[in-house]
Each structure stands twice: as C-alpha cells, then as structure tokens.
Design an enzyme around this catalytic site. Sequence first.
Site, PDB file in Angstrom:
ATOM      1  N   ASP A  37       0.771  -1.156  -0.023  1.00  0.00           N
ATOM      2  CA  ASP A  37       0.098   0.025  -0.123  1.00  0.00           C
ATOM      3  C   ASP A  37       0.739   1.208  -0.107  1.00  0.00           C
ATOM      4  OD1 ASP A  37      -1.554   2.475   1.048  1.00  0.00           O
ATOM      5  OD2 ASP A  37      -2.726   1.035   1.800  1.00  0.00           O
ATOM      6  N   TYR A  52      -4.973  11.108  -3.721  1.00  0.00           N
ATOM      7  CA  TYR A  52      -5.097  12.630  -3.311  1.00  0.00           C
ATOM      8  C   TYR A  52      -4.220  13.003  -2.148  1.00  0.00           C
ATOM      9  CZ  TYR A  52      -7.668   9.174  -0.008  1.00  0.00           C
ATOM     10  OH  TYR A  52      -8.147   8.222   0.804  1.00  0.00           O
ATOM     11  N   LYS A  53      -3.204  12.367  -1.860  1.00  0.00           N
ATOM     12  CA  LYS A  53      -2.253  12.990  -0.849  1.00  0.00           C
ATOM     13  C   LYS A  53      -0.973  13.420  -1.633  1.00  0.00           C
ATOM     14  CE  LYS A  53      -3.388   9.040   2.409  1.00  0.00           C
ATOM     15  NZ  LYS A  53      -4.178   9.965   3.461  1.00  0.00           N
TER      16      LYS A  53
END
Lengths: 440, 440
Positions: free
Chosen positions: A208, A233-234
């Site tokens: 991940d 989205y980070k």
Amino acid sequence: MSELDTELNGRELAREARELDAADELAGLRARFVLDDAVYLDGNSLGALPVSVPGRLADVVHREWGELRIRSWDESGWWAAPERIGDRIAPLVGAAPGQIVVGDSTSVNVFKALVAAVRMADPAGDGRRDEILVDATTFPTDGYIAESAARMTGRTLRPVTPAEVPAALSDRTAAVLLNHVDYRTGRLHDLPALTAAVHRAGAYIVWDLCHSAGALPVGLDEHGVDLAVGCTYKYLNGGPGSPAYLYVRHDLQPHFDSPLPGWTSHAQPFAMHPSYEPAAGALRGRVGTPDILSMLALEAALDVWYGGREGSAEGSGAGSGAEAEAGTGAGAGTGTGVAIESVRAKSLALTDFFLRCVSAYVPEGRVESLTPAAHAERGSQVALRCDDAGDVMKRLIHQGVIGDFRHPDVLRFGFTPLYVSFTDVERAARVLGETLGSLG
Amino acid sequence: MSELDTELNGRELAREARELDAADELAGLRARFVLDDAVYLDGNSLGALPVSVPGRLADVVHREWGELRIRSWDESGWWAAPERIGDRIAPLVGAAPGQIVVGDSTSVNVFKALVAAVRMADPAGDGRRDEILVDATTFPTDGYIAESAARMTGRTLRPVTPAEVPAALSDRTAAVLLNHVDYRTGRLHDLPALTAAVHRAGAYIVWDLCHSAGALPVGLDEHGVDLAVGCTYKYLNGGPGSPAYLYVRHDLQPHFDSPLPGWTSHAQPFAMHPSYEPAAGALRGRVGTPDILSMLALEAALDVWYGGREGSAEGSGAGSGAEAEAGTGAGAGTGTGVAIESVRAKSLALTDFFLRCVSAYVPEGRVESLTPAAHAERGSQVALRCDDAGDVMKRLIHQGVIGDFRHPDVLRFGFTPLYVSFTDVERAARVLGETLGSLG
C-alpha cells in the site's frame, strides 16, 4: 533555554530557512499550486489544488460532457483514461508502462489485489497456503478489507508488525499486505528487503503506497513487487477522494484473477458477451464505468510532475506564468519533468529541518517524535506525540499552521516537497513552540 | 405508402408533435440542461449536462478544495455526501430516507448487494440455499459480478430469463439478481410480482435500476424490495461514470454484512480501531473515501428534480432564468419538485409517438421493434432490430440524431422525458425513415 536564547536561535533558524529556500531547486514548483498564507502541512491527507486542474475540469464539463456528450468516450479519450493515467503515475513509483490502472477506492483495490494474490499462491485452488499476513499497524481499512479477503478465500488472517514479517513467513503464507509508510508514525518500511523475504517464502506481496507515492522513490519494478495499490489524493494531489490505482507486475498479469470482474475489464467489453473473458494486461484490474470527472481532474493534477500549466487561463492567479522551469530537478530516469529523487532529497531536508526547529522552539519534554531519526526509516511526515494533541492542533490551525490530529495523542505534519518551503517549516515549528509554551 | 402519402402524413405528425409539446407540462425542464440542435436520444447511456453542474463544480474545486482544503470534509459537508445524496435519490425510486448511499460503480455495488443477500439467506453460515439466480439477459457486468459473488460465497450461479424466475425459485435459492429494464430491448420487468415470488421462496432480491431510475416509478419501499443498485449517469444525469448507489431496506440494514467493509463504513471511522465494527444504517454500504468531485457534480445534477438552478451565474446561457417552474408536474408524494409519475406519463407518450412515427416514416419491414407494445412492459427506450444497424446509426448521428448501436443489430433510442420533446421524436423518426429509404 532562556527566552533570549530562543529568540536568537529563532532568528538564526529563520535566516537559515531563507537560505535553504533560495538554494532549493524545486522551489519554483510551488507556483503550480493554489496556496495562501497558511502553512499547509496536511498534504498527506489532501494535497493542495494544482493550478492545472480547474481549467481542465471546466473543459471536461462544458465541452466534453456538455457538447460532445456520448462521443467523448472515444473522441475525448475517456474510455482509455484508467490505463493512460496509470501510465502517468507509473514513473513516480518506478513502474514501466502497462502495469497500472486507475479507478475505484484504495479499499476496493486492496480487495482486488489481496484476493488475486491468494489465488496466485494457490493456482490449483486446493486451499494450500492458508494464511494472509497483514500489517498490524496499518491504516485500518487495509486490515478490515484483508479480513474480508481472508474470509472470502477461506484463509486465516494474521496481523503482525512489519518487523515480525520475516519470522512469520512460512510455506503456509499465501500473501502479505504491508504499508510502505505507516500513516501514524511516518515510519518507512524496507520495501526491498521485505519483498525479497516474502518471495523467498514463495508468497505474494501487496504494498500500500498511499503515504509514499509522490514523496519518495518506490521502485516497484526494480524490487520485483508483485502487486501494489495507492490513493492519489495525498502527495499526488488528485483531489478529494480521487480514484486510487492498482499495479500488477507485468509477468503476473496473465494470472491476475479479479474478484471484481466488471465489464470494463472484459477482453471485448462492447461485444456484451454473457461469459467473462478478461482483457490482457493491467486492464483486467478495471471494474465498472470509469469515473471521468474525478479521473480527469487527477490527470490534470499530474501535470505538476510533467511541466505544469502555470500559464493557463484558469490559473487562479497563483504564479501565473512567472515560473517556467519544466525539467526542474532533472527528471532523467523517471520519465517525468520532476525527478522523484530530488523530491525525496527535499523531503528529508524538510523533515530534518522541522525536527531541528522543534528541538529549538518547543519546551523540553513537551513532545516526543514518533518518526524515526534514520533517513532510511522516515517517510515524508513527522508525527509528534503530545498531551492534548487535539486541542493543540486546533490552536495551530487557528494560527494558520494546518496539520492533523490522530487519535489519541498524535500531531501529524506532512511535508509535500512540491509546495512546502523551509520558511513554512520554521514558522510551523515556531508557532508550535509558542502554542505549547503558552499552554504551559 | 407513396411518397406523397408519406409527406402528408409527415406534415400531420409534425403538427401533432408541436401540439404535444405545447401541452407538455414538463416542457420547461429542458431549460435545465445544456443542449444543442441535435436530437439527443442517448440519455440512457450518458445523460445531458444539467445547467446546475458547472457552477457548482467550479465552486467545489476553487473554494472547497482550493481554499478550505482539508477543512471541507467537515465544513463543506464532504464526509456525509454519500448518504446525503442517497437521500436526494431516494424519492425518485420510492424510498424513504436513510436507505441509500452513493459511491463506487454499479459493478462494485452489485457485488456488495449480492454477497450480502447470500449471507442474509444463510445466517448460520452453513451453506444452505446454495443457488443464486441471475437474469440471463442482463447487462453483462451483472452476470460477471454475480459469477464472482457465487464463486466467493460457494454458491452455484444459475442464469434464467426473468420470465423463468418463478419456476426456478426453490428452497435452494439464496438470492436473485434482476434488471428492472433490459438494457437491450427496453423491456420493463414486473418488479412487484417478481419481488413477491422471490420472497415467497424465502430468498432475497437485488434489483438493478440502471435503466429505470429517473425514468419511471420504482416503488422500492412499497414493493418490499430487499436490495437495489443503480447508476446515476443515465436518467439521473450525474455525468460520465458518476458514482452508483446502493439501497438496503431499513429492516435489513442490521443484517447487511458487506464484503467490502472499508473504513468509511465503520461505526467510528476516525477512532482508527484495528477491528471492524459496522456503522448503523445504510452507511455500512460505504467503502473507501468518497469521490467528492464526481459525487458533488451528481448532487448538483439532481437539482433538476428539485427546482433547478437555471439562474445561476455559470448557467451556460441555456434558458438562463427564462423558466422558473419549480414544482412542475406536482411533486407531491415523491418529495421532489418533479413528480416521477409525470415523467413516466411523458416517457410513455414519447415512446408511443416514436413508434407511430416510425410506422409512418420507415419502409415496411425495414425495422422490427424489440420493445414491448404494452406500457406495463416498456421502459423509456425503443430498440429496433435493423440490418446494418451499425452503419445506420453512424448515418443518423451524422444527421444529428444521436442514439446508439448495440451489437449485432440493434438501434437503441433512449427518451429522457426531462429534455426530449415530441418535435425531437418526430424528427428522429423522419431522419431514420429517410436514411433507411435512401439505403434501399
């Protein structure tokens, strides 16, 4: 340290911050984002808005949807967006083209990857290799989904810390799900060594990458990773809840047996065959109709890495045209204009400097860093354990220093090297010190 | 029929179309969409752009993401969007609030619903009720996903036509997955009777509403449906690949055991517990982080049903302010401004009129309608079998009549009552007749 010492020290650190900014070869990238006077250290939760997004999204809505409508599936390239945008992410995580598709949430992709990994480990389907190992310190969703994957494949889920993985591996292990960077402490795990250990046991690894992609080199191909997932989205700044991605190593793709074989992963999706036949390649990680608005916003957000669009008409005024340093950081070897190695170097410099400033400004013993001091073990965030962390974070935010609070006692600060400056870092630590000082 | 007869007949039909438009109480709703001179009969594939979307989406991007950033999860209501938008869809499908969540694709929601249905049918988990029935004429993805759900729950998948369902039901049946409207022929299935039959067998029903929601009344609560899924980019006009939704009847929610228990469905999502505990209510249908840009575009698109936003600054000029008939069609009983019953009445009038015009304009024997003549069996589309359908559809599109082609020989025309006029219908049939006539 006396107040006078602190003040002198502070002037020195502020001067140093300005010098570091002046020497920062990535400093100009800040103009590719919409920012304000706040110090935004929450890019590891939601990346800032790239200047390239609003104009592109308006075009997608007005022209591609509003005018071309259904024709856009072909003419505007909507249909192929999942694999095209996957190829845009690929260089950032060290993957050759054709191995990543974008779509669905991270949770859904964890499910696909983990079930597929178990099936790869048991090609005869006779139930051999009956264990799944999962990072016990993981972001909870990975653990919840892993439990479901174990239940639905008839496996036992065994939570272990990443350090315990080598000893826990055996010929019973089917698959291992690990986080590259711990979302809470910011600890970076040893992807090459853990991947190799899993392979020696004959099992499959799923990484991940939510908290590493876009902040540091991952080297998926180089280290022979089997499967990987991540959000966008980070550090990839794709927007709130933007689609996640799935990496399936090239040679494993023929064996990728998806638990979510939606029609867009079919070899002939428009033939509408009643029986399923998976497409070749990474496409078999697709499921339903791609979510175009979010997906194309992400695609535009990735322009940041490829030269940006500062001069666009919709550029929100932030640095419009003033910066034009495509190629910053010598992208050779990554296929992008911005080299992930340069990003990593700045990330470590930012977190090092932040830890120094915290030492200088924060009263002794008031916080404890949970983030490893060793560079090899550090992601792009600093987590500080602190009494009243919830209240402290509220006060920081009120003063324009945006981090986040992780229950029960963690202040979490994310450093996105693309837009965080050393001046930001010094200010954040100073405001933290003042806040904790005034709280006594 | 001679050419002269056809021409006289055509004048008569064109006059009738104008009269029908003049009497159409929903005619004003067309101003709530961005349309052009084409006759758009592909709203059952991708709905037209609502005027309310661009301005709202620009605000989401510039202000909520660009300025408020992470704060928007609370302050802009992002976090609760899946259930809030679910409640906006609810009246359109005859559901009370608190039973629908929006998110993921239709395929992923089919997987959740079908696995959960099998688990409900076998609460002891001892493998009783070992069959899943699936609509053999379904849109393929439902069948592919049903096969995966069967495989992962140890059930046998048995494809049957909807007409065969009553006879196929037995105490072996765990769950049944059916389409409300056949995507190819436009046939509307008898949801109340089939639901009742499934219940008499002690099994659970999952309805796919992709081709009915927004075009005709569904009556989920009234008919005691267990679970339902649907997309939002057809008659709900949510945009390309906009998020799908999942309905779980209120009294079944405590038994809804999701195969995709992502963190946003947790009872305390921010407590980051290592063990999973599902939220109460429809929320347990959530999975990962909601896809905000697409989801809020959908929310704005649903304004169409609640009064529209024609006067908005970003209104694209289409009917800006000229129409203000909130309450069109007397929404009483649905909770919306536009009553789905009125939409259904217009839909049937449109398809009736289209079939009449086709009879008048198209050379005898050149096409064959696959769509049932009986209103009770007709959705909101007309499917015509036609030799060279692919080539014919290309010619129609070239002349501004947009339908779609379904392999191998189907011309498919969708009638969205919100924006298709009777004049559109007459023109489409006339162009079809001319095209087929000239093709000989």
